[in-house]
Every structure is written in C-alpha cells, then in structure tokens.
Design a protein around this motif. Structure first.
Motif, PDB file in Angstrom:
ATOM      1  N   ALA A   1       0.799  -1.218   0.000  1.00  0.00           N
ATOM      2  CA  ALA A   1       0.000   0.000   0.000  1.00  0.00           C
ATOM      3  C   ALA A   1       0.835   1.272   0.000  1.00  0.00           C
ATOM      4  CB  ALA A   1      -0.955  -0.011   1.198  1.00  0.00           C
ATOM      5  N   ALA A   2       1.811   1.365   0.860  1.00  0.00           N
ATOM      6  CA  ALA A   2       2.590   2.606   0.955  1.00  0.00           C
ATOM      7  C   ALA A   2       3.306   2.917  -0.356  1.00  0.00           C
ATOM      8  CB  ALA A   2       3.588   2.519   2.105  1.00  0.00           C
ATOM      9  N   GLY A   3       3.895   1.906  -0.971  1.00  0.00           N
ATOM     10  CA  GLY A   3       4.576   2.109  -2.252  1.00  0.00           C
ATOM     11  C   GLY A   3       3.608   2.488  -3.357  1.00  0.00           C
TER      12      GLY A   3
ATOM     13  N   THR B   1      -7.475   7.965  -4.328  1.00  0.00           N
ATOM     14  CA  THR B   1      -6.387   7.158  -3.760  1.00  0.00           C
ATOM     15  C   THR B   1      -6.144   7.538  -2.305  1.00  0.00           C
ATOM     16  OG1 THR B   1      -5.337   6.886  -5.918  1.00  0.00           O
ATOM     17  CG2 THR B   1      -3.950   6.517  -3.988  1.00  0.00           C
ATOM     18  N   LEU B   2      -6.101   8.837  -2.015  1.00  0.00           N
ATOM     19  CA  LEU B   2      -5.871   9.276  -0.636  1.00  0.00           C
ATOM     20  C   LEU B   2      -7.028   8.861   0.273  1.00  0.00           C
ATOM     21  CD1 LEU B   2      -4.296  12.797  -1.273  1.00  0.00           C
ATOM     22  CD2 LEU B   2      -3.121  10.662  -0.663  1.00  0.00           C
ATOM     23  N   ALA B   3      -8.257   8.944  -0.225  1.00  0.00           N
ATOM     24  CA  ALA B   3      -9.413   8.507   0.574  1.00  0.00           C
ATOM     25  C   ALA B   3      -9.349   7.005   0.835  1.00  0.00           C
ATOM     26  CB  ALA B   3     -10.717   8.874  -0.134  1.00  0.00           C
TER      27      ALA B   3
ATOM     28  N   ARG C   1       1.002  10.839   2.960  1.00  0.00           N
ATOM     29  CA  ARG C   1       1.597  12.154   2.751  1.00  0.00           C
ATOM     30  C   ARG C   1       1.092  12.715   1.431  1.00  0.00           C
ATOM     31  NH1 ARG C   1       7.916  11.104   4.256  1.00  0.00           N
ATOM     32  NH2 ARG C   1       7.565  10.894   6.496  1.00  0.00           N
ATOM     33  N   PRO C   2       1.135  14.029   1.280  1.00  0.00           N
ATOM     34  CA  PRO C   2       0.766  14.614  -0.014  1.00  0.00           C
ATOM     35  C   PRO C   2       1.711  14.097  -1.100  1.00  0.00           C
ATOM     36  CG  PRO C   2       0.946  16.311   1.675  1.00  0.00           C
ATOM     37  CD  PRO C   2       1.470  15.040   2.274  1.00  0.00           C
TER      38      PRO C   2
ATOM     39  N   ASP D   1      -2.198  -5.235  -1.314  1.00  0.00           N
ATOM     40  CA  ASP D   1      -2.439  -5.784   0.014  1.00  0.00           C
ATOM     41  C   ASP D   1      -3.579  -5.114   0.783  1.00  0.00           C
ATOM     42  OD1 ASP D   1      -1.105  -3.367   0.419  1.00  0.00           O
ATOM     43  OD2 ASP D   1       0.373  -4.178   1.814  1.00  0.00           O
ATOM     44  N   GLN D   2      -4.178  -4.073   0.209  1.00  0.00           N
ATOM     45  CA  GLN D   2      -5.272  -3.377   0.884  1.00  0.00           C
ATOM     46  C   GLN D   2      -6.485  -3.288  -0.048  1.00  0.00           C
ATOM     47  OE1 GLN D   2      -5.517  -2.273   4.030  1.00  0.00           O
ATOM     48  NE2 GLN D   2      -3.466  -3.034   4.524  1.00  0.00           N
TER      49      GLN D   2
END
Length: 170
Positions: A30-32, A78-80, A90-91, A140-141
C-alpha cells in the motif's frame, strides 16, 4: 549539421519517454502504491497545467484540462482509499525524473511544446496503467485495490487519447 539538428529536435521526446520504473513494492504494498500513484498524478497535473497555458493546439489544451480534472480526482480517490485502509498518506511529491520532465516541458520552445507534451503522455500513462493494474491484481489493501481498479479505465482512456493526438499532430 543535419544530424545535429535532427538530434536536437528529437531529444526532448526521447528524454521524456524514459520513464523510470516503479519500485517493486508499488505493485503489492500500500505505501509504495500510494506514493507512486500520487507521484504519477502530480506529474500529469503539473505537466498538463503547463500545456493548458502554452499549447498551441486547442485539442491539446482540452486534453490537458481533462487530465488536470481527472488526475485530481484519482489523487483524491487514492488518498481517501488509503485513509480507509488505516493509513495517513503524505501529499504526493515528484521524484527527480518527473521534476526533470516538468522542467523540460516548461522550458520547451513554444513551437515544440505540443510535441514535447504529447511525447511525455504515452510513456507516463503507460507506466501509470501498469502501476494500477499491478496493484489492482496484487495489492495488500482492499480499498486501494478498488481505487486502483477504478483508475484503470480512466488511465486507459487518457493513453488512447494521447496516442491519437500524437498521431494526428505528426
């Protein structure tokens, strides 16, 4: 002299077409994915803002306006989705390659801007399409997988339209 002139005319498109590959974790972690998707959207927004102001072709300016609107929407989605997955994203931020691409476009001669912009669009959207498809399959999310899958037809349409505009501009 003819070779030097030809090289100087084609170099901006060649340089812009060298889109760096996404980090491997972007296809499943997810983070990547959030960072890569945000970077991609931000590049499209900023490059399209330049094209909206400087492009000669009304079709290119309309395409650029559409991209700004759509990529702002996909960034928000994507941010939501990331927040729904429990993340605090992060932005979006540009990487060095995207920043160079923006600088190249911003510095393009007025007569070359449409060509340089359209030359950047196909590889940028192909990379974005690959990113969203990979995360949609392997992510993964669940909320982010759904967001990635929703972005796929949008990016495919952008890619198709950019290629059509580029072909018509030749």
């Amino acid at each position: 002299m003819r070779f030097a002139l030809l090289t100087s005319l084609t170099l901006p498109v060649v340089a812009a077409a060298q889109t760096p590959p996404q980090p491997p974790q972007a296809s499943s972690q997810a983070a990547g994915y959030v960072a890569a998707a945000g970077r991609s959207d931000l590049h499209e927004i900023r490059s399209s803002q330049i094209a909206m102001k400087k492009a000669k072709s009304p079709q290119v300016r309309r395409h650029a306006q559409m991209l700004v609107t759509h990529h702002r929407d996909t960034t928000a989605a994507t941010l939501a989705a990331a927040r729904k997955a429990g993340m605090s994203p992060r932005p979006p931020a540009l990487d060095a390659g995207a920043a160079r691409s923006i600088s190249e476009l911003d510095g393009a001669a007025p007569a070359d801007l449409d060509r340089v912009y359209l030359g950047q669009q196909s590889p940028a959207h192909q990379a974005a399409l690959s990113l969203h498809q990979a995360y949609g399959r392997n992510g993964d999310q669940a909320p982010l997988r759904a967001s990635a899958e929703a972005a796929i037809p949008i990016v495919q349409a952008h890619l198709s339209q950019a290629e059509k505009l580029r072909t018509n501009a030749r």
